[in-house]
Design a protein around this motif. Sequence first.
Motif, PDB file in Angstrom:
ATOM      1  N   ILE A 201     -86.421 -33.275  31.760  1.00 42.28           N
ATOM      2  CA  ILE A 201     -85.304 -34.226  32.608  1.00 42.28           C
ATOM      3  C   ILE A 201     -84.269 -33.399  32.906  1.00 42.28           C
ATOM      4  O   ILE A 201     -83.513 -33.699  33.895  1.00 42.28           O
ATOM      5  N   GLY A 202     -84.295 -32.050  32.255  1.00 43.55           N
ATOM      6  CA  GLY A 202     -83.076 -31.153  32.713  1.00 43.55           C
ATOM      7  C   GLY A 202     -83.353 -30.830  34.202  1.00 43.55           C
ATOM      8  O   GLY A 202     -82.598 -30.988  35.072  1.00 43.55           O
ATOM      9  N   PHE A 203     -84.680 -30.739  34.547  1.00 41.69           N
ATOM     10  CA  PHE A 203     -84.888 -30.371  35.916  1.00 41.69           C
ATOM     11  C   PHE A 203     -84.645 -31.558  36.801  1.00 41.69           C
ATOM     12  O   PHE A 203     -84.252 -31.571  38.272  1.00 41.69           O
ATOM     13  N   THR A 204     -84.783 -32.931  36.218  1.00 40.51           N
ATOM     14  CA  THR A 204     -84.730 -34.139  37.174  1.00 40.51           C
ATOM     15  C   THR A 204     -83.079 -34.159  37.311  1.00 40.51           C
ATOM     16  O   THR A 204     -82.667 -34.517  38.620  1.00 40.51           O
ATOM     17  N   LEU A 205     -82.281 -33.857  36.594  1.00 34.82           N
ATOM     18  CA  LEU A 205     -80.922 -33.856  36.651  1.00 34.82           C
ATOM     19  C   LEU A 205     -80.385 -32.672  37.591  1.00 34.82           C
ATOM     20  O   LEU A 205     -79.439 -33.021  38.378  1.00 34.82           O
ATOM     21  N   ALA A 206     -80.879 -31.655  37.706  1.00 29.38           N
ATOM     22  CA  ALA A 206     -80.594 -30.509  38.508  1.00 29.38           C
ATOM     23  C   ALA A 206     -81.208 -30.878  40.106  1.00 29.38           C
ATOM     24  O   ALA A 206     -80.750 -30.176  40.820  1.00 29.38           O
ATOM     25  N   LYS A 207     -82.007 -31.886  40.318  1.00 27.45           N
ATOM     26  CA  LYS A 207     -82.358 -32.074  41.701  1.00 27.45           C
ATOM     27  C   LYS A 207     -81.331 -32.655  42.584  1.00 27.45           C
ATOM     28  O   LYS A 207     -80.280 -33.701  41.998  1.00 27.45           O
TER      29      LYS A 207
END
Length: 207
Positions: A201-207
């Motif tokens: 989810i963190g990677f999803t937010l960072a995109k």
Amino acid sequence: MAEAFIHGLILAFGLILPLGVQNVFIFHQGALQKHFIHALPAVLTASLCDTLLIILAVFGVSVMNFSSLTKTVLLSIGILFLLYMGWSTWKSTSSTDKENNEKTAKETFTPFKQVVFSASVSLLNPHAIMDTIGVIGTSSLQYNGGEKAAFALACILVSWIWFAGLALAGRRIGDLDQSGRLMNAFNKISALVMWGAAIYIGFTLAK
């Protein structure tokens, strides 16, 4: 109508079957609690959340219309919950002492915590949202009226039956695992799955 119902059953079962945070948490609660009834807060919450998402998806109220800021806030809260859930699960231990085991279960996963955690992994989980809105919602577009309702009902039934069955299976494993070693290993795996989901989810937010 029968065809739409069967389609819903097969589709929902295929989506809910893979290992994920939601399934891990429900199974874990079934195994951790001394009796199945004590895991009902988690089971009912997950079932009701899935029901809500399915209804929103099938009948056209897409949660994907949330603003970017709202999504960011909700997913950030989801990350925090998953990190805390992973920490709590990693710390929990199984014992051959039944009284100590029951005490640990009550202290670590109270009914309130079960509801909060179950809701978080159901409603703040990108996979759950994509499965319901992206797949179930899209698949329902080919139906109208009674067929659409039958399709939605089938998907909802799968969720309720699956989560209850998952908790029952967990309870059975808990009964068989007298040494506590199997559940200790499962706790570690569960925690890793939850932390992995938080990172994703963190990677999803960072995109």
